[in-house]
Design an enzyme around this catalytic site. Structure first.
Site, PDB file in Angstrom:
ATOM      1  N   GLU A   1      11.445  -1.999   5.410  1.00  0.00           N
ATOM      2  CA  GLU A   1      11.365  -0.595   4.649  1.00  0.00           C
ATOM      3  C   GLU A   1       9.345  -0.207   4.602  1.00  0.00           C
ATOM      4  OE1 GLU A   1      12.198   1.706   2.620  1.00  0.00           O
ATOM      5  OE2 GLU A   1      14.325   0.531   2.137  1.00  0.00           O
TER       6      GLU A   1
ATOM      7  N   CYS B   1       3.962   4.008  -0.512  1.00  0.00           N
ATOM      8  CA  CYS B   1       4.246   4.471   0.388  1.00  0.00           C
ATOM      9  C   CYS B   1       4.803   6.065   0.102  1.00  0.00           C
ATOM     10  CB  CYS B   1       5.550   3.524   1.197  1.00  0.00           C
ATOM     11  SG  CYS B   1       6.688   3.641  -0.565  1.00  0.00           S
TER      12      CYS B   1
ATOM     13  N   GLU C   1      17.562   0.042   0.412  1.00  0.00           N
ATOM     14  CA  GLU C   1      17.623  -0.531  -1.204  1.00  0.00           C
ATOM     15  C   GLU C   1      18.296   0.174  -1.743  1.00  0.00           C
ATOM     16  OE1 GLU C   1      13.569  -1.979  -0.931  1.00  0.00           O
ATOM     17  OE2 GLU C   1      14.001  -3.414   0.104  1.00  0.00           O
TER      18      GLU C   1
ATOM     19  N   ASN D   1       0.851  -3.479  -2.435  1.00  0.00           N
ATOM     20  CA  ASN D   1       0.267  -1.719  -2.963  1.00  0.00           C
ATOM     21  C   ASN D   1       1.109  -1.820  -5.017  1.00  0.00           C
ATOM     22  OD1 ASN D   1       2.739  -1.147  -1.468  1.00  0.00           O
ATOM     23  ND2 ASN D   1       2.397   0.250  -2.135  1.00  0.00           N
TER      24      ASN D   1
ATOM     25  N   THR E   1       3.951  -3.833  11.724  1.00  0.00           N
ATOM     26  CA  THR E   1       4.270  -5.474  11.272  1.00  0.00           C
ATOM     27  C   THR E   1       5.596  -5.340  10.993  1.00  0.00           C
ATOM     28  OG1 THR E   1       2.098  -5.574   9.435  1.00  0.00           O
ATOM     29  CG2 THR E   1       4.378  -7.583   9.400  1.00  0.00           C
TER      30      THR E   1
ATOM     31  N   THR F   1       4.262   0.041   9.659  1.00  0.00           N
ATOM     32  CA  THR F   1       5.620  -0.256  10.686  1.00  0.00           C
ATOM     33  C   THR F   1       4.767  -0.574  11.615  1.00  0.00           C
ATOM     34  OG1 THR F   1       5.638   1.930   9.934  1.00  0.00           O
ATOM     35  CG2 THR F   1       6.118   1.595  12.384  1.00  0.00           C
TER      36      THR F   1
HETATM   37  P1  NAD Z   1       1.768  -5.356   5.956  1.00  0.00           P
HETATM   38  O1  NAD Z   1       2.496  -4.982   6.491  1.00  0.00           O
HETATM   39  O2  NAD Z   1       0.131  -5.604   6.401  1.00  0.00           O
HETATM   40  O3  NAD Z   1       1.818  -7.040   4.630  1.00  0.00           O
HETATM   41  C1  NAD Z   1       3.025  -6.615   4.603  1.00  0.00           C
HETATM   42  C2  NAD Z   1       3.299  -7.999   4.281  1.00  0.00           C
HETATM   43  O4  NAD Z   1       3.510  -8.366   4.958  1.00  0.00           O
HETATM   44  C3  NAD Z   1       2.142  -9.020   4.009  1.00  0.00           C
HETATM   45  O5  NAD Z   1       2.968 -10.056   2.528  1.00  0.00           O
HETATM   46  C4  NAD Z   1       1.855  -9.673   4.708  1.00  0.00           C
HETATM   47  O6  NAD Z   1       1.462 -10.940   4.761  1.00  0.00           O
HETATM   48  C5  NAD Z   1       3.669  -9.794   5.457  1.00  0.00           C
HETATM   49  N1  NAD Z   1       3.168  -9.703   7.112  1.00  0.00           N
HETATM   50  C6  NAD Z   1       2.123  -9.639   7.792  1.00  0.00           C
HETATM   51  N2  NAD Z   1       1.875  -9.955   9.579  1.00  0.00           N
HETATM   52  C7  NAD Z   1       3.908 -10.652   9.036  1.00  0.00           C
HETATM   53  C8  NAD Z   1       4.299 -11.146  10.294  1.00  0.00           C
HETATM   54  N3  NAD Z   1       3.647 -11.485  11.704  1.00  0.00           N
HETATM   55  N4  NAD Z   1       5.574 -12.001   9.895  1.00  0.00           N
HETATM   56  C9  NAD Z   1       5.629 -12.269   8.602  1.00  0.00           C
HETATM   57  N5  NAD Z   1       5.141 -11.107   7.952  1.00  0.00           N
HETATM   58  C10 NAD Z   1       4.148 -10.125   7.789  1.00  0.00           C
HETATM   59  O7  NAD Z   1       1.261  -4.506   4.501  1.00  0.00           O
HETATM   60  P2  NAD Z   1       0.790  -4.408   3.929  1.00  0.00           P
HETATM   61  O8  NAD Z   1      -1.046  -3.492   4.210  1.00  0.00           O
HETATM   62  O9  NAD Z   1       0.722  -5.177   2.917  1.00  0.00           O
HETATM   63  O10 NAD Z   1       1.184  -2.519   2.832  1.00  0.00           O
HETATM   64  C11 NAD Z   1       0.884  -2.090   3.263  1.00  0.00           C
HETATM   65  C12 NAD Z   1       2.261  -0.872   3.817  1.00  0.00           C
HETATM   66  O11 NAD Z   1       3.537  -0.511   3.366  1.00  0.00           O
HETATM   67  C13 NAD Z   1       1.477   0.454   3.932  1.00  0.00           C
HETATM   68  O12 NAD Z   1       2.609   0.595   5.477  1.00  0.00           O
HETATM   69  C14 NAD Z   1       3.015   0.904   2.979  1.00  0.00           C
HETATM   70  O13 NAD Z   1       3.891   2.248   3.748  1.00  0.00           O
HETATM   71  C15 NAD Z   1       4.243   0.450   3.407  1.00  0.00           C
HETATM   72  N6  NAD Z   1       4.976   0.450   2.002  1.00  0.00           N
HETATM   73  C16 NAD Z   1       6.263   0.538   2.827  1.00  0.00           C
HETATM   74  C17 NAD Z   1       7.153   0.773   1.219  1.00  0.00           C
HETATM   75  C18 NAD Z   1       8.347   1.355   1.721  1.00  0.00           C
HETATM   76  O14 NAD Z   1       9.050   1.243   0.392  1.00  0.00           O
HETATM   77  N7  NAD Z   1       8.637   1.691   2.691  1.00  0.00           N
HETATM   78  C19 NAD Z   1       6.383   0.611   0.020  1.00  0.00           C
HETATM   79  C20 NAD Z   1       5.348   0.005  -0.264  1.00  0.00           C
HETATM   80  C21 NAD Z   1       4.530  -0.272   1.061  1.00  0.00           C
END
Ligand code: NAD
Length: 481
Positions: free
Chosen positions: A247, A281, A462, A149, A229, A227
């Site tokens: 996060e 997020c 962080e 994002n 993941t 969450t």
């Molecule tokens: P995602 O969990 O699908 O992927 C995030 C990252 O994790 C990607 O690089 C992905 O390739 C990797 N990944 C996926 N499966 C994995 C595994 N089994 N092992 C290791 N790495 C793995 O999330 P997304 O769809 O890319 O992002 C959207 C989510 O991120 C939303 O839920 C959003 O709220 C959250 N987010 C949170 C914050 C925060 O600061 N809390 C900030 C931005 C986004």
């Protein structure tokens, strides 16, 4: 566009020779490819990082900071290229990438270049007996995994403190938006980082990401993403006793009391609802409005939202672009359907759309900004993260009710409170189960402050020295006098 891995200072395709497609969400068209890396590539990257660690960890913080600052200089110099790449890869308006994402990426690098030079550890004197001092040692090789994002913004937010603290890094950006991290990797040598200090791997989370977090030499994982993941990564890393920072998702409330500055609350709620197509997020996806101003606020919000037009993300005038992928668009649309099934009324939006008079963008992934009314606070649409340009609006009668609705989800990332009653602001902020609470503002960020969530929104913080503490291990040394 061909994205490559960075391992041991070299730009490489995946060992297995496989590729994934890169899609431009504004057109729904493939425009490049990225390596589909595997455990084999992880082994190489971790080996290269381990080799570099002894020397990098012994490099004075000032010299490490100089590398980060030179990388920041290169981000600044190439800001236009990066903004355009971020917009193409993610679908976000180029104006947003140029005003927020890329400047913040530069700032992250500079912030930690500076912070590490002010980072200090403790000393505990035992009068007349001994003195204790605490060393803060880098951990070794760490994994930084970031989402799609805010691609370069969140990527640099992780690698900067990790590198500043003396760790070597294997980083994995999202496979959906890898381009800006790739561009950064082409400047790492020029910035002066020794080979192997920063390695960047591309590919699927379930393949290369999974292999990375399981690798025995990875001492810590800093993860931002969904969450589910995060829970999976926690289950893999906990038995291996790796340090973990998570996060995760959110379902943030914006609480609007009737004594607020109405116009300010309205304008900022527009932003907190729909900035980056609601894919931040910290966006407030549940708008709670005190009953006495509910109708006025709702009508004003709907009227402004109806005027929002999706447009070509590459057009500097566009304020609302495409959502990131076809899968994500379909997930958002499914939630809108669910909202209707749960009894909600769509006040505006609610459908996919395409920019007007823009030939070539018909295949893109656009959703009209959507406001939904009439849902119960505990229905699925009000409890689950949608992460798109979709908000719900609901009235409340008392402060207690507002706080109780805000706290009713399993998430606890952020909240926004609008009131001019100082005592109420303090009281409500303290009662909210969130890691971050904004009063009469949104997304106002001081990088020194702790950033993170409670409940299912994450573990750890962080920002500021918190990130430097995460990326170091303390060792107490006790010397008898
Ligand atoms: P995602 O969990 O699908 O992927 C995030 C990252 O994790 C990607 O690089 C992905 O390739 C990797 N990944 C996926 N499966 C994995 C595994 N089994 N092992 C290791 N790495 C793995 O999330 P997304 O769809 O890319 O992002 C959207 C989510 O991120 C939303 O839920 C959003 O709220 C959250 N987010 C949170 C914050 C925060 O600061 N809390 C900030 C931005 C986004």
């Amino acid at each position: 566009m061909e994205v490559l891995n960075l391992i041991q200072g070299k730009l490489l395709s995946a060992k297995g020779g496989e590729w994934l497609e890169l899609t431009d969400p504004s057109k729904g068209k493939v425009y490049g490819r990225l390596p589909r890396s595997s455990a084999e590539d992880v082994n190489l990257a971790v080996k290269s990082a381990s080799k570099a660690f002894k020397s990098w960890s012994a490099t004075p913080p000032g010299e490490r900071a100089a590398c980060l600052n030179r990388l920041a200089d290169l981000v600044k110099k190439n800001a236009q290229l990066l903004s355009s790449a971020e917009s193409t890869d993610n679908g976000k308006p180029i104006s947003l990438a140029a005003a927020v994402d890329i400047p913040r990426a530069e700032k992250n690098l500079r912030f930690y270049a500076s912070a590490v030079q002010h980072f200090a550890s403790e000393s505990h004197a035992m009068e007349g007996e001994a003195i204790n001092y605490t060393l803060r040692k880098p951990l070794g090789v760490v994994a930084c995994i970031s989402p799609w994002n805010l691609p370069l913004y969140l990527f640099t937010w992780k690698i900067a403190p990790a590198l500043a603290a003396g760790n070597c890094v294997v980083a994995k950006p999202s496979e959906i938006t890898p381009v800006t991290a790739y561009l950064l990797s082409t400047w790492v040598k020029e910035a002066g980082f020794p080979d192997g200090v920063l390695n960047i791997l591309h590919g699927l989370g379930t393949e290369v990401g999974d292999a990375l977090v399981r690798h025995p030499k990875i001492a810590a994982v800093s993860f931002t993403g969904g969450t589910a993941t995060g829970a999976h990564i926690a289950s893999v890393t906990a038995p291996r006793f790796k340090k973990l920072s998570l996060e995760l998702g959110g379902k943030n409330a914006a609480i609007i009391f009737d004594d607020c500055d109405f116009e300010d609350a309205l304008a900022t709620t527009m932003r907190s609802s729909f900035a980056n197509q609601g894919q931040i997020c910290l966006c407030g996806s549940r708008i709670l409005v005190e009953k006495s101003i509910y109708t006025r606020f709702r009508d004003a919000l709907v009227s402004k939202t109806k005027k929002m037009k999706v447009g070509d993300p590459m057009d500097p005038k566009t304020k609302t672009g495409a959502v990131v992928s076809k899968e994500h668009r379909d997930k958002i649309l499914d939630y809108i359907t669910l909202a209707k099934e749960e009894g909600g009324t769509i006040l505006c939006g609610g459908t996919q759309t395409t920019p007007e008079n823009q030939p070539g963008l018909e295949g893109g992934y656009y959703i009209q900004p959507t406001i939904i009314e009439g849902l119960k606070y505990d229905c699925a649409v009000n409890q689950q993260e949608i992460f798109g340009p979709v908000v719900t609006i609901q009235p409340f009668e008392t402060e207690e009710e507002a706080v109780s609705i805000a706290n009713s989800t399993e998430y606890g990332l952020a909240a926004t409170v609008w009131t001019n009653d100082l005592k109420r602001a303090h009281r409500v902020a303290a009662e909210l189960e969130t890691g971050i609470c904004w009063v009469n503002c949104w997304l106002l960020r001081d990088l020194r402050t702790p950033f993170g969530g409670v409940k299912n929104s994450g573990v750890g913080r962080e920002g500021g020295f918190d990130a430097l503490r995460f990326f170091t291990e303390s060792q107490n040394v006790c010397i008898k006098l």
